[in-house]
Structure formats: structure tokens, C-alpha cells
Design an enzyme around this catalytic site. Structure first.
Site, PDB file in Angstrom:
ATOM      1  N   TYR A  18       0.668  -1.205  -0.019  1.00 15.74           N
ATOM      2  CA  TYR A  18       0.138   0.000  -0.060  1.00 15.74           C
ATOM      3  C   TYR A  18       0.854   1.090   0.164  1.00 15.74           C
ATOM      4  CZ  TYR A  18      -2.812  -3.744   1.867  1.00 15.74           C
ATOM      5  OH  TYR A  18      -3.304  -4.828   2.136  1.00 15.74           O
ATOM      6  N   GLY A  19       2.026   1.151   0.162  1.00  7.33           N
ATOM      7  CA  GLY A  19       3.040   2.358   0.100  1.00  7.33           C
ATOM      8  C   GLY A  19       3.077   3.081  -1.061  1.00  7.33           C
ATOM      9  N   ASP A  20       3.477   2.594  -2.103  1.00 13.00           N
ATOM     10  CA  ASP A  20       3.694   3.296  -3.388  1.00 13.00           C
ATOM     11  C   ASP A  20       2.468   3.817  -4.003  1.00 13.00           C
ATOM     12  OD1 ASP A  20       6.536   2.232  -4.476  1.00 13.00           O
ATOM     13  OD2 ASP A  20       5.466   0.867  -3.104  1.00 13.00           O
ATOM     14  N   GLN A 267      -8.130   5.227   2.635  1.00 15.93           N
ATOM     15  CA  GLN A 267      -7.133   6.206   3.231  1.00 15.93           C
ATOM     16  C   GLN A 267      -7.856   7.283   4.164  1.00 15.93           C
ATOM     17  OE1 GLN A 267      -5.446   7.668  -0.410  1.00 15.93           O
ATOM     18  NE2 GLN A 267      -3.552   6.432  -0.052  1.00 15.93           N
ATOM     19  N   ARG A 283       4.798   2.601   9.549  1.00 18.14           N
ATOM     20  CA  ARG A 283       5.632   2.014   8.835  1.00 18.14           C
ATOM     21  C   ARG A 283       5.950   2.941   7.527  1.00 18.14           C
ATOM     22  NH1 ARG A 283       3.235  -3.766   7.223  1.00 18.14           N
ATOM     23  NH2 ARG A 283       2.743  -3.352   4.881  1.00 18.14           N
ATOM     24  N   GLY A 284       6.913   2.568   6.590  1.00 20.06           N
ATOM     25  CA  GLY A 284       7.000   2.857   5.394  1.00 20.06           C
ATOM     26  C   GLY A 284       6.987   4.409   5.185  1.00 20.06           C
ATOM     27  N   GLU A 285       6.315   5.040   4.028  1.00 20.28           N
ATOM     28  CA  GLU A 285       6.475   6.384   3.811  1.00 20.28           C
ATOM     29  C   GLU A 285       5.070   7.030   4.125  1.00 20.28           C
ATOM     30  OE1 GLU A 285       8.467   7.584   0.344  1.00 20.28           O
ATOM     31  OE2 GLU A 285       7.244   9.179   0.022  1.00 20.28           O
TER      32      GLU A 285
END
Lengths: 396, 186
Positions: A18-20, A267, A283-285
Site C-alpha cells: 500500500y506504500g507506493d 485512506q 511504517r514505510g512512507e
């Protein structure tokens, strides 16, 4: 309203679940909502995308949702690509050959100009980003691509943040009933207004298991909201059944600690969840940035990289984040984050204890931080300005 | 073709029909181990410099120009003079050496590759490893012997880099000229 005269293409290859796509989707939505643009979003994995956008039909080649044309990006492309004004390759994904060919044809043509070509890079607080943001990447063919780096300083491309977001968050947080209603809506029961609520969206780490052991003996009730995913792999010893058998809304009680299995949310729902918790482990971006915009304390479980390079990135962020924080509090918060990322069980417990008396100061800092981080301009705004400046330069 | 990650100072790459000498390379990591390579480039045909950024795995058209093995002879401001095995001398503009200039010292015996474009010496590629004397570094602060703690140092020629904490002024060290990294004490 200004007519939508420009159209941009954003290409996104889904690497992490789900990050990018999370970042690409947020950017696409903001560009359409706040600027007179037509956006085509090309995604190679609509199935993963559908987890954060439930109304998306992964079987359709093309669909129109929230004002955005969403295209299935197959290799080779089976939808005709027509160059628009801007083309964005998100997170170093490789554009299809047919697209590059079309850009080259336009470069060689007297009648048409190629779109402005941007590589939207990963977010980092490292100092080298200032030097690399906006630099061209000369291609053998004569085409020019620009590297666009999001970041925390005025020299970078900024951070994704919708213009109305902070007002919406403040309104939400000013009514405590909102969070209780949200928990009910998510099927999470037994949470009272004065209970401590922590959301978890991390990778696997024994640090989480250590904190859970600590929270079980807490003097007050702690609710851990955790989706079926990688975080739970570290808590198998606390589960009554295999992870696959857990159901949304399920509660697992261990003394003062209650684990709640979170349903998947979109989201907007995820933002509200972060706004409603006392601490967010992210986590992540994308979730990392949203936790900052939530104006609540957080722990960042950064994507692990070879040679522990992620700790360098973590350190760079912590330095910026802690700039206006009292040294002792900054140290405790930083050490907690480092210990969590290193999976050091005793350290993470010790630093959690150390930080406990500073929770209010950390909260106040988290409330001030979003405006400091944003530097008066979000990523979409700076992106529009960047495109405009490139177009102006091309005309000279 | 080389990937951007493989490009090093002294290489000449073809961009938009022009040869460009690579004067400086900087590699940094982005997300998920993806590398970003920033190159400082000088156009061989016109007096023009630029900085350009690439993904580490971007393919770049490095052109094979005439090369000769040479050794450094002397500096005649603003030219570095190199000499081949037959004692022919070639002038290379200091600007074209880029970061390599900081490794040049009088009397050095390292074999360098001088690259020519249309008969003109345009760049110098150093050997991958060189040995240089540390001209200044602070004394060891922690008595570290593991080599993991690093400190800044200046070496003969003027290059600065991070060296292991146990390295002292006057030590000879091996340096990787591609990355400006300390390899070991020799």
C-alpha cells in the site's frame, strides 16, 4: 472554475502493498481536487490498490473514480498512451518502452513537444536530498527527466498534504465522541474515552512483543488496534488462533492489554484512525507521513534496508523532528525509535519507561510539528510551481 | 553501456549527441536500496558543465575513446602534464580531472588512463585503488581497534575522507578512488 486543460500521467508500480500506490493515489486525488488538471493514474496491480480503494474494480482496464482516470498498466501496454503535459514515474518505476518511444518521437518532432518528465522519488530527510531535488537527468536521446524529491526543507519538493487536512483533523479531534463513533463503526467495542489507544501498522519486530509485555501490566487499560498483517507475526504468542483465523473486531485480552483486530479501511478512514489514537506505530512512507499529520506521538518503523541503511534515514529524520524539542525528551523519543527499529526488547522497554513522564511534552511537540514540517507549501503545490518554472525556462 | 552506478570520474559518456567527461560521482541510497547517482559533467565540445541525476541502474552510453597509459609528470597551472611510455607529454586541464585532482601528488607512480577526444587529452582515470599518506587526522579518540568508528582525514594531494579511528597522521592507507572510501592501512 478554471477549465481542465492539462492532463498528467502518473505511473505507479506496486512494490509494497500500500506504500507506493498510497502516495500516488493521494497525490492524484489532491491534484484533481485542488488544481484544474486531468489525471491518468496507471497502476500495475489493481488488486492491491483495491484494498485502499474499495470501490475500485480490479477487473476493469480503465475506470473513473474521484475524478481520476485509473488505468490497468500491463506490459506491453494495452491502452493507448497519448502524451499529455506531465508524466510522473512514481518511485523509480520504469516507464513502458512504448511510452519512452513516444516521448522520443515528440522530442524529434517539430510540431509537438514531449511532456515534462518527472521521477518522483522516495521521501527522505537526509541532507543530500536538498542537493539532488529538481536536478535534470539527461537522457541519451536528448530527453530530459527531472528528479523530484519530497522532503522537509524548503529546498526539497515538500510533503503530501491536502490543503483542508489540518482543519478537518482539528474539527475531528475537538469532539471526543468522534473517535468513539469511529471505533464503533470499525466494530471495535469496549473502548472508553479515558482508555489509552494505540494503533499499529508496522513490520515484524520483537520490539512490539516487548512493548506488549509491558502494556499487559499497565495500571490503566491499553487498547492495541492492529490489522491482520505483518505486525501480528510478532505477537503470535498472544493470539488464540492462527492469524488467518482472526476476524475483524475480534478482541484478545491479556490483563490490561486488549488487542483489537482492525478491519481494512480506506485512506480517509486510516487518517481518522490515526487522529483518534494516543500513539501510532507506523511504517514505510505514507503511513509515516499521515501519523505526523495526525498531530499525535508516533513511532516510525522504517522499511529495513541492507547494511542497516534505514537507521541512517531514521537518524536524519529524528534530527529534523527533534530540532525544537528539549534535549532530554528528544533523546528519549529518539532512543525509543532506534530501539524499536533494532528490535531490541529490553532497550525498547527502558526507553518507553523513560518517555512515560514526558508524554505531554511529546504530544505538544507532535501538535506543533505539522506546520513546521510543511514549510508553508505542500508537495502538490510545489510540484505545480516546479512544472511552471520548467515550462517558463523552456520558453526562454 | 554502463549503469550509472558503474560510472566513475574520468569516464566519458554520450548524452544528446555530445561527449561529457564525468568529473564527480556521488551515490546515495533511496528507498528499498535503489541508488541515486549524481554526476558532475563537463561537455568536451563546448565549455559547459552541468549536474545530472540518474537511477543507479540507468544505462549510460560510455564511449570508448583512445586511451593511453600514462604517469603523472608535473603541474603547469592550469594543466596537469602526463607522460606515456615513450615520453610523449599530454596536457590535461585541471578542471577536467574533477575529483581525481585531489589524488595527484608529485612523484606518484600510479598508472593512469588518459583519454583523448579528437587528439586532445580530455580526462584522466585513476587506478581503482591508490596508496597515499595521511597528512592530517585527529588522534584516536576512543582507542577503537575494530575499524568501525570513523573520523575525517586529509591525504597527500588534498582529498579528504573518513578513515578508521586507529589511523594516524603519517600512515599510508589504501583508498578506493571510485568511492573515495578508506580500504585499509598498508
Amino acid at each position: 472554475m478554471t477549465p481542465r486543460t492539462q492532463y498528467w500521467d502518473i505511473f505507479c508500480a506496486v512494490v509494497d502493498n500500500y506504500g507506493d500506490i498510497g502516495v500516488s493515489w493521494r497525490l492524484a486525488k489532491q491534484l484533481v481536487l485542488e488544481y484544474p488538471l486531468i489525471i491518468n493514474l496507471w497502476v500495475d496491480d489493481l488488486f492491491s490498490f483495491s484494498h485502499i480503494l474499495p470501490q475500485l474494480d480490479p477487473s476493469l482496464m480503465t475506470q473513473y473514480i474521484d475524478g481520476i482516470n485509473i488505468h490497468q498498466w500491463n506490459t506491453p501496454l494495452d491502452i493507448v498512451y497519448i502524451p499529455g503535459h506531465v508524466i510522473i514515474e512514481a518511485f523509480a518505476c520504469k516507464l513502458p518502452n512504448i511510452v519512452i518511444e513516444q516521448l522520443n518521437q515528440r522530442q524529434d518532432s517539430l510540431d509537438a513537444t514531449p511532456p515534462l518528465w518527472l521521477n518522483l522519488e522516495y521521501l527522505s530527510a537526509e541532507t543530500w536530498v536538498d542537493e539532488c531535488h529538481g536536478l535534470p537527468s539527461l537522457q541519451t536521446s536528448g530527453l530530459k527527466k527531472f528528479f523530484y524529491f519530497p522532503g522537509f526543507t524548503p529546498k526539497t519538493g515538500g510533503l503530501i498534504c491536502e490543503k483542508a487536512l489540518f482543519n478537518e483533523r482539528e474539527q475531528w479531534q475537538s469532539h471526543p465522541q468522534n473517535k468513539l463513533d469511529l471505533f464503533t463503526q470499525l466494530g471495535l467495542t469496549g473502548i472508553h474515552n479515558h482508555d489509552e489507544v494505540i494503533s499499529v501498522f508496522s513490520y515484524e519486530t520483537q520490539a512490539l512483543a516487548a512493548l506488549c509485555a509491558l502494556w499487559q501490566t499497565s495500571e490503566h487499560k491499553i487498547h492495541l488496534l492492529i490489522p491482520k498483517g505483518r505486525s501480528l507475526r510478532s505477537l503470535i504468542h498472544l493470539l488464540p488462533c492462527p492469524i488467518e483465523a482472526l476476524v475483524s473486531g475480534q478482541q484478545i485480552v491479556h490483563q490490561s492489554l486488549t488487542l483489537h483486530i482492525l478491519p481494512m479501511t480506506d485512506q480517509q478512514g486510516f487518517d481518522r484512525l490515526l487522529w483518534s489514537c494516543d500513539l501510532n506505530i507506523v511504517r514505510g512512507e505514507d503511513s509515516f507521513l499521515r501519523a505526523q499529520w495526525a498531530a499525535k506521538p508516533f513511532i516510525w518503523h522504517i522499511y529495513p534496508q541492507e547494511d542497516d541503511y534505514h537507521l541512517v534515514k531514521l537518524e536524519a529524520f529524528m534530527q529534523i523532528y527533534c530540532d525544537n524539542l528539549a534535549p532530554e525528551i528528544a533523546k528519549s523519543w529518539s532512543m525509543l525509535n532506534v530501539a524499536f527499529n533494532q528490535g531490541k526488547q529490553s532497550d525498547v522497554k527502558m526507553h518507553w519507561h523513560n518517555l512515560d513522564s514526558e508524554r505531554l511534552a511529546i504530544l505538544h511537540h507532535a501538535q506543533k510539528w505539522p506546520n513546521i514540517a510543511l514549510n508553508n507549501a505542500d508537495l502538490a503545490t510545489r510540484l505545480i510551481q516546479f512544472v511552471q518554472s520548467c515550462e517558463d525556462a523552456a520558453l526562454k | 553501456m554502463k549503469t550509472a552506478h558503474e560510472i566513475r570520474p574520468g569516464n566519458v559518456i554520450m548524452l544528446n549527441g555530445s561527449p561529457w567527461v564525468v568529473q564527480k560521482t556521488e551515490t546515495t541510497r533511496s528507498g528499498r536500496n535503489a541508488a541515486i547517482v549524481k554526476l558532475k559533467l563537463k561537455n568536451v565540445l563546448i565549455d559547459s558543465s552541468t549536474e545530472s541525476t540518474f537511477k543507479g541502474d540507468d544505462k549510460l552510453d560510455d564511449i570508448i575513446l583512445e586511451r593511453l597509459e600514462c604517469t603523472y609528470s608535473y603541474y603547469a597551472d592550469p594543466m596537469f602534464v602526463f607522460m606515456d611510455a615513450e615520453y610523449n607529454q599530454y596536457d590535461v586541464e585541471a578542471d577536467n580531472l574533477g575529483d581525481a585532482a585531489a589524488y595527484i601528488v608529485d612523484g606518484m607512480e600510479d598508472t593512469c588512463n588518459v583519454t583523448f577526444y579528437e587528439g586532445k587529452a580530455i580526462s584522466v582515470e585513476l587506478p581503482i585503488t591508490i596508496v597515499r599518506e595521511v597528512t592530517y587526522t585527529e588522534p584516536s579518540a576512543r582507542g577503537d581497534t575494530s575499524g568501525k568508528v570513523m573520523k575525517p582525514a586529509t591525504i597527500a594531494g588534498g582529498a579528504t575522507l573518513s578513515v578508521a579511528d586507529f589511523v594516524k597522521t603519517g600512515d599510508m592507507i589504501e583508498v578506493d578512488t571510485r568511492t573515495n572510501e578508506f580500504k585499509k592501512r598498508v
